[in-house]
Motif scaffolding. Structure first.
Motif, PDB file in Angstrom:
ATOM      1  N   CYS A 112       6.996  13.041   1.111  1.00  0.00           N
ATOM      2  CA  CYS A 112       7.454  11.754   0.596  1.00  0.00           C
ATOM      3  C   CYS A 112       6.247  10.829   0.563  1.00  0.00           C
ATOM      4  O   CYS A 112       5.160  11.198   1.008  1.00  0.00           O
ATOM      5  N   LEU A 113       6.432   9.640   0.029  1.00  0.00           N
ATOM      6  CA  LEU A 113       5.395   8.617   0.052  1.00  0.00           C
ATOM      7  C   LEU A 113       5.794   7.535   1.034  1.00  0.00           C
ATOM      8  O   LEU A 113       6.984   7.300   1.260  1.00  0.00           O
ATOM      9  N   PHE A 126      -4.411  10.503   4.960  1.00  0.00           N
ATOM     10  CA  PHE A 126      -3.636   9.264   4.955  1.00  0.00           C
ATOM     11  C   PHE A 126      -4.312   8.162   4.137  1.00  0.00           C
ATOM     12  O   PHE A 126      -3.725   7.623   3.203  1.00  0.00           O
ATOM     13  N   LEU A 127      -5.548   7.855   4.463  1.00  0.00           N
ATOM     14  CA  LEU A 127      -6.239   6.765   3.776  1.00  0.00           C
ATOM     15  C   LEU A 127      -6.772   7.180   2.410  1.00  0.00           C
ATOM     16  O   LEU A 127      -6.857   6.351   1.499  1.00  0.00           O
ATOM     17  N   GLY A 128      -7.135   8.447   2.275  1.00  0.00           N
ATOM     18  CA  GLY A 128      -7.680   8.920   1.007  1.00  0.00           C
ATOM     19  C   GLY A 128      -6.707   8.779  -0.146  1.00  0.00           C
ATOM     20  O   GLY A 128      -7.108   8.630  -1.292  1.00  0.00           O
ATOM     21  N   SER A 129      -5.442   8.814   0.162  1.00  0.00           N
ATOM     22  CA  SER A 129      -4.432   8.703  -0.895  1.00  0.00           C
ATOM     23  C   SER A 129      -3.930   7.277  -1.087  1.00  0.00           C
ATOM     24  O   SER A 129      -3.183   6.997  -2.013  1.00  0.00           O
ATOM     25  N   PRO A 164      -0.359   8.451 -10.386  1.00  0.00           N
ATOM     26  CA  PRO A 164       0.006   9.823 -10.774  1.00  0.00           C
ATOM     27  C   PRO A 164      -0.216  10.874  -9.686  1.00  0.00           C
ATOM     28  O   PRO A 164       0.610  11.765  -9.520  1.00  0.00           O
ATOM     29  N   THR A 165      -1.321  10.783  -8.929  1.00  0.00           N
ATOM     30  CA  THR A 165      -1.567  11.800  -7.888  1.00  0.00           C
ATOM     31  C   THR A 165      -0.521  11.727  -6.787  1.00  0.00           C
ATOM     32  O   THR A 165      -0.119  12.765  -6.253  1.00  0.00           O
ATOM     33  N   LEU A 166      -0.071  10.537  -6.456  1.00  0.00           N
ATOM     34  CA  LEU A 166       0.967  10.404  -5.430  1.00  0.00           C
ATOM     35  C   LEU A 166       2.323  10.835  -5.967  1.00  0.00           C
ATOM     36  O   LEU A 166       3.121  11.446  -5.245  1.00  0.00           O
ATOM     37  N   LYS A 167       2.569  10.527  -7.211  1.00  0.00           N
ATOM     38  CA  LYS A 167       3.810  10.966  -7.860  1.00  0.00           C
ATOM     39  C   LYS A 167       3.893  12.498  -7.820  1.00  0.00           C
ATOM     40  O   LYS A 167       4.935  13.072  -7.494  1.00  0.00           O
ATOM     41  N   GLU A 168       2.784  13.139  -8.104  1.00  0.00           N
ATOM     42  CA  GLU A 168       2.732  14.603  -8.077  1.00  0.00           C
ATOM     43  C   GLU A 168       2.899  15.135  -6.650  1.00  0.00           C
ATOM     44  O   GLU A 168       3.651  16.078  -6.420  1.00  0.00           O
ATOM     45  N   TYR A 169       2.216  14.543  -5.680  1.00  0.00           N
ATOM     46  CA  TYR A 169       2.317  14.976  -4.283  1.00  0.00           C
ATOM     47  C   TYR A 169       3.768  14.992  -3.811  1.00  0.00           C
ATOM     48  O   TYR A 169       4.218  15.939  -3.163  1.00  0.00           O
ATOM     49  N   ALA A 170       4.510  13.940  -4.128  1.00  0.00           N
ATOM     50  CA  ALA A 170       5.890  13.804  -3.653  1.00  0.00           C
ATOM     51  C   ALA A 170       6.903  14.477  -4.573  1.00  0.00           C
ATOM     52  O   ALA A 170       8.097  14.472  -4.280  1.00  0.00           O
ATOM     53  N   GLY A 171       6.443  15.042  -5.684  1.00  0.00           N
ATOM     54  CA  GLY A 171       7.358  15.704  -6.611  1.00  0.00           C
ATOM     55  C   GLY A 171       8.334  14.743  -7.262  1.00  0.00           C
ATOM     56  O   GLY A 171       9.478  15.106  -7.547  1.00  0.00           O
ATOM     57  N   VAL A 216       0.875  -1.166   0.000  1.00  0.00           N
ATOM     58  CA  VAL A 216       0.000   0.000   0.000  1.00  0.00           C
ATOM     59  C   VAL A 216       0.909   1.212   0.000  1.00  0.00           C
ATOM     60  O   VAL A 216       1.832   1.319   0.818  1.00  0.00           O
ATOM     61  N   VAL A 217       0.668   2.121  -0.942  1.00  0.00           N
ATOM     62  CA  VAL A 217       1.431   3.366  -1.032  1.00  0.00           C
ATOM     63  C   VAL A 217       0.474   4.512  -0.727  1.00  0.00           C
ATOM     64  O   VAL A 217      -0.679   4.503  -1.153  1.00  0.00           O
ATOM     65  N   CYS A 218       0.953   5.482   0.065  1.00  0.00           N
ATOM     66  CA  CYS A 218       0.108   6.611   0.446  1.00  0.00           C
ATOM     67  C   CYS A 218       0.976   7.843   0.717  1.00  0.00           C
ATOM     68  O   CYS A 218       2.207   7.750   0.739  1.00  0.00           O
ATOM     69  N   ARG A 219       0.307   8.976   0.933  1.00  0.00           N
ATOM     70  CA  ARG A 219       1.031  10.194   1.294  1.00  0.00           C
ATOM     71  C   ARG A 219       1.739   9.970   2.623  1.00  0.00           C
ATOM     72  O   ARG A 219       1.177   9.412   3.553  1.00  0.00           O
ATOM     73  N   GLY A 220       2.969  10.457   2.689  1.00  0.00           N
ATOM     74  CA  GLY A 220       3.701  10.452   3.935  1.00  0.00           C
ATOM     75  C   GLY A 220       3.927  11.887   4.381  1.00  0.00           C
ATOM     76  O   GLY A 220       3.325  12.819   3.842  1.00  0.00           O
TER      77      GLY A 220
END
Length: 151
Positions: A44-45, A77-80, A96-103, A36-40
């Motif tokens: 970072c992720l 946390f869970l939404g991502s 893609p949304t997580l890739k963008e969040y973490a730059g 599971v990958v999410c916003r950190g």
């Protein structure tokens, strides 16, 4: 082993996939291929093996829905959170949304964080680690004393 050690670099392909470094593959529980990958934090992720994710999810599901802090945390946390699986080539796909969040662009660094991996843009990660270099001794002392850790 019940956690991860080390940091490794990898590269995102144009589709957002990266090869999970062999050093981390060796540290996974046998047969583990789903994550599971999410916003950190700090942009970072967080990448959790499924076996590490389940107890966290179970605890979060028991929190009080009427507490605004709980709802805020869950949304972030869970939404991502997305389930990702190693493909036949040993790659994981970052949504893609997580890739963008973490730059995340091309060069990434995966760093151990006990039961999960942090996924960083390599330049940002190196800057962060460099910013700690002078204060690490002070931080280490405080963490070890405040949390009564001896080594």
């Amino acid at each position: 082993m019940t956690g991860f050690l080390g940091e490794y670099e990898s590269t995102l392909d144009p589709k957002g996939r990266f090869l999970l470094p062999g050093g981390f593959k060796k540290q996974l529980p046998e047969g583990e291929s789903t994550f599971v990958v999410c916003r950190g934090t700090e942009k970072c992720l967080w990448l959790y093996p499924s076996s590490s994710w389940k107890p966290i999810y179970d605890k979060l599901s028991q929190l009080n829905d009427f507490d605004p802090k709980v709802r805020e945390f869950r949304r972030f946390f869970l939404g991502s959170a997305s389930e990702v699986e190693l493909d036949s080539a040993g790659r994981l796909l970052i949504p893609p949304t997580l890739k963008e969040y973490a730059g995340l662009q091309k060069d990434i660094t995966l760093a151990s964080a006990v039961n999960k991996l942090e996924v960083w843009d390599t330049t940002r990660y190196k800057q962060l680690i460099e910013s700690y270099s002078e204060s690490f001794s002070f931080t280490a002392k405080n963490v070890m004393v405040d949390y009564n850790v001896t080594i």
